[in-house]
Enzyme design. Structure first.
Site, short mmCIF file in Angstrom:
data_model
loop_
_atom_site.label_atom_id
_atom_site.label_comp_id
_atom_site.label_asym_id
_atom_site.label_seq_id
_atom_site.Cartn_x
_atom_site.Cartn_y
_atom_site.Cartn_z
CD1 TRP A 166 0.80 -0.48 3.03
CD2 TRP A 166 -0.76 1.02 3.62
NE1 TRP A 166 1.07 -0.09 4.31
CE2 TRP A 166 0.13 0.83 4.70
CE3 TRP A 166 -1.80 1.91 3.77
CZ2 TRP A 166 0.00 1.52 5.92
CZ3 TRP A 166 -1.94 2.60 4.98
CH2 TRP A 166 -1.05 2.40 6.03
CG ASP A 167 4.82 0.77 1.51
OD1 ASP A 167 3.90 0.06 1.90
OD2 ASP A 167 5.96 0.75 2.00
CD GLU A 198 2.60 -4.95 8.95
OE1 GLU A 198 3.77 -5.18 9.32
OE2 GLU A 198 2.28 -4.88 7.75
CE LYS A 249 6.15 -2.41 11.50
NZ LYS A 249 6.02 -3.51 10.54
CD GLN A 250 2.75 0.77 10.00
OE1 GLN A 250 3.44 -0.23 10.19
NE2 GLN A 250 2.46 1.21 8.80
C1 BGC Z 1 4.83 -1.87 7.43
C2 BGC Z 1 3.81 -1.88 6.32
C3 BGC Z 1 4.50 -1.54 5.04
C4 BGC Z 1 5.66 -2.49 4.79
C5 BGC Z 1 6.47 -2.11 3.56
C6 BGC Z 1 5.94 -2.85 7.10
O1 BGC Z 1 6.92 -2.81 8.07
O2 BGC Z 1 4.23 -2.19 8.66
O3 BGC Z 1 2.79 -0.94 6.58
O4 BGC Z 1 3.59 -1.59 3.99
O5 BGC Z 1 6.53 -2.48 5.87
O6 BGC Z 1 7.01 -0.84 3.69
#
Ligand code: BGC
Length: 721
Positions: free
Chosen positions: A321-322, A463, A574-575
């Site tokens: 999704w980035d 995540e 995490k984010q």
């Molecule tokens: C993140 C995801 C991201 C992926 C690729 C993961 O560590 O949690 O949101 O899409 O890395 O960058």
């Protein structure tokens, strides 16, 4: 300070992985890691190809690295002079962001090597290097120049073998293991010295050995022209590569460099953001824009951007999704044809998404969490390896991170709102939206005794908390997707007949009323004193500090999520999750609500993903928390200069460049500090310049016109250019 380059003095083989990323040269077709010419797999040299994947046995599928056709190795009186083996007296390397030129100046005892090289922005298959040797003592020089097959592969090898062909241009042909894709590399030289030449074919490549007696003070120059082609673009890639490097040799290094520089100049003319007031920040933003621009697909119309760009094989070269949420906005507002390519990738890979949904027993389109060619899912059920037991850890990203389909819809919809261009919707985008909505319809959990519809057993952007119920981000993005599907009726009001036949062909007419019903019944977020609960039960988790959780780690590389991760039982995330939602749908939330959530979640966020800081920064700009916004901007924009970001998820290496952060840096500057937004098809600005800056200017394409944004401490303007 020079805001257009990155320079490093000294050579440390221990930093070779990171330097390979930071000094990357690329052109969207391939990425050449910033390793010295003489490097092989030990120093992580690689030429990573976009969109070419291979799987060896049961190992992970990943992008293929082409044979390295810019390989050069120097010997003096038979002794190798090579970084990583020979200690240089001095070494300096530099990347010029303005034109993607990597240069080095290495003083060995007794030869000084200066070189410049690039991956051509003007001709996608071409690479070139000009290598100058200044001799400090009489003796004999041997230059080993050729095509190295000593490739850095994480899960390779990816070729069945190599076919070497000598000639005025050396050629190496190889065929991938899984799908038999032919990858060919060719190299030819132009020297300004007479040599004794012999050919050597070794397991690690095909080389010319150029030997020449030299006198103290003598300077020798060799220009190297190389090309890489694959059977994905046309027949006989070896011949195409051969011709392409021979043609380049006729033109010479200077002329090829000029075409490359001109191409970069055009890129900067439509995308450069200028910051005044802080040199380091200006340099970091150039670095971010350079890294994102250099991996953007320009040679193809339906390729996207992998999570670690073209810096290697990490994250399996997959599209996350980035691409839609973080990389796309810069392109929409500066180079819309690249934005279209990223979105076309999703339109073209719809069959993969339909297949994945079917595999899980659903209808509609469930996009791959880690999408490879054709939309094939690259994410495995065991995506992390435990550092203590060395066992694979079951992760649920592939099956439960269902927000991915809504993210694709969000990007398609935003693109058409921002650009006013609805041709993408007509050319397959509308179908994607309808199939994604259909997926959510079939994935909904409805309880007979409840009026609300839940989405149970999902993973949101955070995540670390897997298999949760009613993740606020996921539910709201699903609503966005369904509303978009329903809005298509109005969008195509003047093309009613076309839209009706699309619905008929998709057997969709019965589904629209169901979508309407779902809209009304979808579970909204639960709140406590204005703070949205990230998912059902989140507030009941242990509420402790980030430091307290960090103190529980027993290994730096330990994975924080999964069944036994330190974060799972706590409120540490995490984010950006709730805050990502607020950044993506600003109109859906009041300032007061955003502020309460920012204050609650920011201290509880590890920013363990490079995607996190920019979402917090965007919302901080909105709230006028400009010191916070500045701090998070520096973190986002600086990531590929400092080489920051997490390098490990358990035992899996996840380093590389960070396209999402690069795109995030543009978003903070343009959408945050300048407050750029579209209103009734016209761009507007709402400046909020942090104290650290005196001026911010950048070009924008919006509503089909070109504009210049100029923000100073006294205000700002957006004027047609
Ligand atoms: C993140 C995801 C991201 C992926 C690729 C993961 O560590 O949690 O949101 O899409 O890395 O960058």
């Amino acid at each position: 300070m020079d805001v257009w380059s990155l320079e490093k003095c000294g050579f440390d083989a221990g930093e070779a992985v990171g330097d390979g990323n930071r000094f990357l040269c690329a052109n969207g077709y391939m990425g050449l890691r910033g390793a010295p010419e003489e490097a092989g797999r030990d120093l992580y040299a690689a030429v990573t190809l976009a969109g070419v994947y291979d799987r060896n046995g049961q190992a992970w599928r990943e992008p293929v690295n082409a044979p390295n056709a810019l390989y050069l190795r120097l010997f003096f009186n038979g002794k190798a002079l090579a970084l990583g083996e020979t200690r240089p007296i001095k070494h300096r390397q530099r990347l010029d962001y303005r034109c993607g030129l990597f240069s080095r100046d290495t003083l060995f005892d007794p030869v000084r090597v200066e070189s410049e090289r690039f991956v051509s922005m003007a001709e996608h298959s071409l690479l070139a290097d000009r290598y100058r040797m200044q001799v400090i003592q009489d003796g004999e020089i041997t230059l080993q120049a050729g095509i190295s097959t000593d490739l850095w592969d994480i899960n390779g090898p990816h070729f069945k073998g190599f076919d070497f062909r000598p000639g005025p241009a050396l050629q190496v042909r190889a065929v991938t293991c899984e799908k038999g894709i032919e990858v060919a590399a060719a190299q030819c030289l132009r020297t300004d010295f007479e040599t004794l030449e012999r050919l050597e074919q070794r397991p690690e490549g095909l080389f010319r050995m150029l030997t020449c007696p030299v006198k103290k003070g003598q300077i020798l120059t060799v220009e190297v022209f190389a090309a890489v082609c694959t059977s994905q673009e046309g027949k006989d890639p070896a011949e195409t590569a051969r011709q392409s490097c021979l043609r380049a040799r006729e033109r010479g290094f200077e002329e090829c460099l000029k075409a490359h520089r001109d191409a970069w100049e055009d890129i900067w003319a439509c995308s450069e953001v200028t910051l005044e007031g802080n040199g380091e920040a200006a340099r970091d933003l150039h670095a971010s824009q350079y890294h994102l621009n250099c991996i953007a697909p320009r040679h193809a119309q339906d390729l996207s951007i992998p999570a670690r760009g073209l810096s290697g094989q990490t994250y399996k070269g997959a599209i996350f999704w980035d691409a839609e949420i973080f990389c796309l906005p810069m392109f929409v507002f500066t180079q819309p044809e690249i934005a279209r390519s990223l979105l076309r990738y999703r339109i073209e890979t719809l069959p993969g998404a339909l297949k994945k949904a079917r595999e899980y027993g659903y209808r509609g389109a469930f996009y791959a969490w880690e999408s490879q060619e054709g939309g094939q899912e690259g994410c495995t059920d065991f995506n992390v390896v435990d550092v203590f037991t060395h066992r694979p850890v079951r992760t649920y990203f592939r099956d439960r991170q269902i927000h991915i389909s809504a993210d694709v819809v969000y990007a398609l919809w935003q693109y058409s709102v921002w650009t006013g261009d609805r041709t993408l919707l007509e050319e397959g985008g509308a179908r994607v939206i309808l199939e994604c909505a259909r997926f959510y319809l079939s994935r909904a959990n409805a309880h007979l005794d409840r009026t609300e519809v839940d989405y149970a057993d999902v993973i949101g952007p955070d995540e670390y908390h897997e298999r949760v119920c009613n993740n606020a981000f996921t539910n709201r993005m699903i609503l966005y997707c369904i509303e978009s599907a329903l809005s298509l009726r109005e969008v195509f009001g003047d093309k009613k007949a076309w839209f009706s036949s699309l619905l008929k062909e998709m057997d969709y007419e019965r589904e629209l009323p169901l979508l309407e019903e779902l809209c009304g019944r979808l579970r909204g977020p639960k709140t406590r004193e204005g703070v949205i609960e990230q998912f059902d039960g989140y507030f009941a988790l242990e509420d402790c500090s980030l430091d307290a959780v960090r103190a529980r780690l027993r290994d730096d590389r330990e994975y924080w999520g999964g069944d036994h991760g330190v974060a799972g039982t706590t409120q540490i995330i995490k984010q950006a999750d709730v805050l990502a939602l607020m950044a993506l749908l600003p109109e859906a939330f009041e300032d007061e609500e955003v502020e309460k959530n920012w204050q609650y979640y920011e201290p509880r966020t590890e920013h363990g993903s490079s995607l996190s800081a920019c979402m917090y920064a965007l919302t901080a700009c909105r709230l006028g928390l400009l010191d916070e916004a500045w701090r998070l901007f520096r973190r986002t924009a600086g990531i590929d200069v400092t080489g920051g970001g997490k390098q490990w998820a358990g035992e899996i290496y996840i380093g590389g460049t960070h396209p999402a952060s690069n795109g995030g840096a543009w978003m903070i500057a343009a959408l945050g500090f300048a407050g750029l937004r579209m209103s009734n098809g016209r761009p507007e600005i709402h400046p909020r310049l942090p104290d650290q800056l005196t001026r911010l200017t950048f070009p924008v394409i919006a509503g089909g016109k070109k504009w210049t944004v100029d923000i100073t401490r006294d205000g700002g303007s957006i004027l047609p250019s």
